[in-house]
Design a protein around this motif. Structure first.
Motif, PDB file in Angstrom:
ATOM      1  N   ASP A   1      95.831  57.401 -29.670  1.00 22.52           N
ATOM      2  CA  ASP A   1      94.804  57.239 -30.696  1.00 22.52           C
ATOM      3  C   ASP A   1      95.442  56.589 -31.916  1.00 22.52           C
ATOM      4  OD1 ASP A   1      92.772  57.363 -32.507  1.00 22.52           O
ATOM      5  OD2 ASP A   1      92.328  59.501 -32.216  1.00 22.52           O
ATOM      6  N   ALA A   2      95.031  55.358 -32.224  1.00 25.21           N
ATOM      7  CA  ALA A   2      95.642  54.590 -33.312  1.00 25.21           C
ATOM      8  C   ALA A   2      94.844  54.653 -34.602  1.00 25.21           C
ATOM      9  CB  ALA A   2      95.823  53.132 -32.878  1.00 25.21           C
ATOM     10  N   ARG A   3      93.840  55.526 -34.679  1.00 23.69           N
ATOM     11  CA  ARG A   3      93.033  55.575 -35.898  1.00 23.69           C
ATOM     12  C   ARG A   3      93.848  56.011 -37.105  1.00 23.69           C
ATOM     13  NH1 ARG A   3      88.007  59.037 -33.757  1.00 23.69           N
ATOM     14  NH2 ARG A   3      89.749  60.050 -32.658  1.00 23.69           N
TER      15      ARG A   3
ATOM     16  N   LEU B   1     103.411  49.438 -35.069  1.00 25.47           N
ATOM     17  CA  LEU B   1     103.070  50.790 -34.644  1.00 25.47           C
ATOM     18  C   LEU B   1     101.648  50.854 -34.118  1.00 25.47           C
ATOM     19  CD1 LEU B   1     104.003  53.747 -34.482  1.00 25.47           C
ATOM     20  CD2 LEU B   1     103.111  54.069 -36.801  1.00 25.47           C
ATOM     21  N   PHE B   2     100.743  50.118 -34.731  1.00 25.47           N
ATOM     22  CA  PHE B   2      99.359  50.073 -34.249  1.00 25.47           C
ATOM     23  C   PHE B   2      99.303  49.452 -32.856  1.00 25.47           C
ATOM     24  CE2 PHE B   2      95.445  47.597 -33.722  1.00 25.47           C
ATOM     25  CZ  PHE B   2      94.506  48.627 -33.759  1.00 25.47           C
ATOM     26  N   VAL B   3      99.989  48.323 -32.674  1.00 29.43           N
ATOM     27  CA  VAL B   3      99.961  47.633 -31.383  1.00 29.43           C
ATOM     28  C   VAL B   3     100.601  48.497 -30.296  1.00 29.43           C
ATOM     29  CG1 VAL B   3     100.805  45.622 -30.116  1.00 29.43           C
ATOM     30  CG2 VAL B   3      99.950  45.351 -32.453  1.00 29.43           C
ATOM     31  N   VAL B   4     101.756  49.099 -30.608  1.00 28.81           N
ATOM     32  CA  VAL B   4     102.457  49.935 -29.629  1.00 28.81           C
ATOM     33  C   VAL B   4     101.608  51.155 -29.257  1.00 28.81           C
ATOM     34  CG1 VAL B   4     104.441  51.474 -29.331  1.00 28.81           C
ATOM     35  CG2 VAL B   4     104.769  49.164 -30.241  1.00 28.81           C
ATOM     36  N   SER B   5     100.954  51.744 -30.251  1.00 30.28           N
ATOM     37  CA  SER B   5     100.105  52.909 -29.983  1.00 30.28           C
ATOM     38  C   SER B   5      98.957  52.550 -29.050  1.00 30.28           C
ATOM     39  CB  SER B   5      99.557  53.481 -31.293  1.00 30.28           C
ATOM     40  OG  SER B   5     100.608  53.938 -32.131  1.00 30.28           O
ATOM     41  N   ARG B   6      98.332  51.402 -29.297  1.00 36.25           N
ATOM     42  CA  ARG B   6      97.253  50.961 -28.408  1.00 36.25           C
ATOM     43  C   ARG B   6      97.773  50.675 -27.004  1.00 36.25           C
ATOM     44  NH1 ARG B   6      92.432  49.176 -30.527  1.00 36.25           N
ATOM     45  NH2 ARG B   6      91.923  49.070 -28.297  1.00 36.25           N
TER      46      ARG B   6
ATOM     47  N   VAL C   1      96.925  55.262 -37.724  1.00 37.16           N
ATOM     48  CA  VAL C   1      97.662  54.085 -38.194  1.00 37.16           C
ATOM     49  C   VAL C   1      96.734  53.152 -38.967  1.00 37.16           C
ATOM     50  CG1 VAL C   1      99.129  52.165 -37.503  1.00 37.16           C
ATOM     51  CG2 VAL C   1      99.166  54.285 -36.178  1.00 37.16           C
ATOM     52  N   LEU C   2      95.498  53.010 -38.479  1.00 34.79           N
ATOM     53  CA  LEU C   2      94.533  52.170 -39.197  1.00 34.79           C
ATOM     54  C   LEU C   2      94.257  52.721 -40.594  1.00 34.79           C
ATOM     55  CD1 LEU C   2      91.896  51.169 -36.479  1.00 34.79           C
ATOM     56  CD2 LEU C   2      93.545  49.690 -37.647  1.00 34.79           C
ATOM     57  N   TRP C   3      94.104  54.039 -40.698  1.00 32.77           N
ATOM     58  CA  TRP C   3      93.913  54.652 -42.011  1.00 32.77           C
ATOM     59  C   TRP C   3      95.116  54.380 -42.905  1.00 32.77           C
ATOM     60  CZ3 TRP C   3      89.876  56.382 -44.514  1.00 32.77           C
ATOM     61  CH2 TRP C   3      88.744  56.802 -43.805  1.00 32.77           C
ATOM     62  N   LEU C   4      96.310  54.478 -42.355  1.00 35.82           N
ATOM     63  CA  LEU C   4      97.523  54.223 -43.123  1.00 35.82           C
ATOM     64  C   LEU C   4      97.553  52.790 -43.636  1.00 35.82           C
ATOM     65  CD1 LEU C   4     100.349  55.251 -44.014  1.00 35.82           C
ATOM     66  CD2 LEU C   4     101.217  54.414 -41.816  1.00 35.82           C
ATOM     67  N   ILE C   5      97.214  51.849 -42.761  1.00 31.17           N
ATOM     68  CA  ILE C   5      97.197  50.444 -43.171  1.00 31.17           C
ATOM     69  C   ILE C   5      96.104  50.211 -44.210  1.00 31.17           C
ATOM     70  CG2 ILE C   5      96.755  48.094 -42.370  1.00 31.17           C
ATOM     71  CD1 ILE C   5      97.981  48.913 -39.675  1.00 31.17           C
ATOM     72  N   GLY C   6      94.927  50.801 -43.988  1.00 32.05           N
ATOM     73  CA  GLY C   6      93.813  50.602 -44.920  1.00 32.05           C
ATOM     74  C   GLY C   6      94.108  51.139 -46.305  1.00 32.05           C
ATOM     75  N   ILE C   7      94.655  52.332 -46.387  1.00 27.96           N
ATOM     76  CA  ILE C   7      94.973  52.920 -47.696  1.00 27.96           C
ATOM     77  C   ILE C   7      95.996  52.073 -48.432  1.00 27.96           C
ATOM     78  CG2 ILE C   7      96.061  54.903 -48.823  1.00 27.96           C
ATOM     79  CD1 ILE C   7      94.804  56.652 -46.631  1.00 27.96           C
ATOM     80  N   ASN C   8      97.012  51.642 -47.719  1.00 31.64           N
ATOM     81  CA  ASN C   8      98.040  50.824 -48.364  1.00 31.64           C
ATOM     82  C   ASN C   8      97.511  49.443 -48.742  1.00 31.64           C
ATOM     83  OD1 ASN C   8     100.953  52.108 -48.354  1.00 31.64           O
ATOM     84  ND2 ASN C   8      99.954  52.792 -46.470  1.00 31.64           N
ATOM     85  N   ALA C   9      96.570  48.912 -47.963  1.00 34.24           N
ATOM     86  CA  ALA C   9      95.978  47.619 -48.311  1.00 34.24           C
ATOM     87  C   ALA C   9      95.175  47.731 -49.604  1.00 34.24           C
ATOM     88  CB  ALA C   9      95.093  47.129 -47.176  1.00 34.24           C
TER      89      ALA C   9
END
Length: 291
Positions: free
Chosen positions: A208-210, A198-203, A212-220
């Motif tokens: 704006d993929a921020r 989803l991050f790659v497709v959004s870019r 998705v980054l927040w989603l990945i960061g929180i889950n990490a």
């Protein structure tokens, strides 16, 4: 002697359907002008057409595609199918947790000794209740993520490409568990693969993929804070999903299908090669591999 009047012209032959000769009809196909009966009439923009002309016309109609080359998706059937399979597997392991978990969970040692199906089946199992109702959050979170993100990705990629992304991400997570872990269950590898894609497709689409980054960061953060969570499966799925997402999203227009499916095949071959050539971490020291 008088000459008799000329005889009346014979009545013209009544036309019959070219596909059903015994049926009289006065309707003709608008394209080929052959007579057609009501059973053979296919409504067209003007008048009716015969089945053969409709079939020929459909061949010249260009099939609607997604932005990345897949067939256009009206209903995300692949997502719903995956949801149903995960739920059915959870019901099976709830009714008989011992045999299902023992034979189908991802287990590095078992895979090393030939039980290769665990690389796939483990992605459809989740932590069983086993008297702890908190464990139901495992499947609830994964299925919620699949329900929210799956349809969006499927509509962008097409059903077959989305299914390839999901399964390769699940396999990537399982291979990471095989190399660096011991055992695990859950669709988390596939879910994290969807996050990466989803991050790659959004870019690629200029969004704006921020978020998705927040989603990945929180889950990490949650992944490394909770000791019972398999970080190996999450990380392996995330990386695999991002790689496959990049292959699907950045394929060149001219040879898109060959590039996409060839790239997916290479990812699959690489993951299989890792399992065939590398022992799991639990055996590496015993076999002389550097620790």
């Amino acid at each position: 002697m008088t000459t008799p009047p000329p005889s009346e012209p014979e009545t013209a032959a009544v036309p019959t359907c070219y596909r059903h000769p015994g049926r009289e009809t006065y309707v003709r196909c608008q394209r080929c002008d052959r007579p057609i009966c009501p059973d053979c009439m296919r409504e067209a923009s003007v008048g009716f057409q015969c089945p053969e002309c409709v079939s020929e016309g459909n061949k010249t109609v260009r099939r609607t595609q997604t932005v990345f080359g897949g067939r256009a998706v009206t209903a995300p059937r692949a997502t719903w199918t995956l949801l149903v399979l995960n739920v059915l597997a959870y019901v099976a392991e709830t009714l008989s947790p011992g045999p299902v978990i023992a034979n189908f969970q991802m287990d590095a040692g078992a895979v090393y000794h030939g039980e290769w199906w665990r690389l796939v089946t483990g992605a459809f199992l989740h932590a069983p209740l086993a008297g702890n109702t908190f464990m139901i959050t495992h499947i609830l979170f994964n299925m919620w993520a699949l329900y929210v993100i799956g349809p969006e990705l499927e509509r962008r990629l097409g059903s077959l490409r989305f299914l390839a992304l999901y399964l390769l991400s699940a396999l990537g997570g399982a291979v990471a568990v095989y190399l660096f872990g011991i055992a695990a269950v859950g669709a988390s590898g596939a879910i994290y693969g969807m996050f990466g894609a989803l991050f790659v497709v959004s870019r690629r689409l200029g969004y704006d993929a921020r978020g998705v980054l927040w989603l990945i960061g929180i889950n990490a953060v949650i992944t490394f804070m909770v000791p019972t969570i398999s970080w190996q499966g999450h990380l392996g799925g995330l990386i695999t999903g991002a790689v496959v997402g990049g292959i699907l999203a950045y394929a060149p227009q001219r040879s898109r299908n060959a590039f996409q499916w060839g790239g997916c095949a290479l990812v699959f071959a690489a993951l299989v090669a890792v399992v065939l050539t590398m022992p799991p971490y639990i055996y590496q020291l015993q076999l002389g591999f550097p620790g």
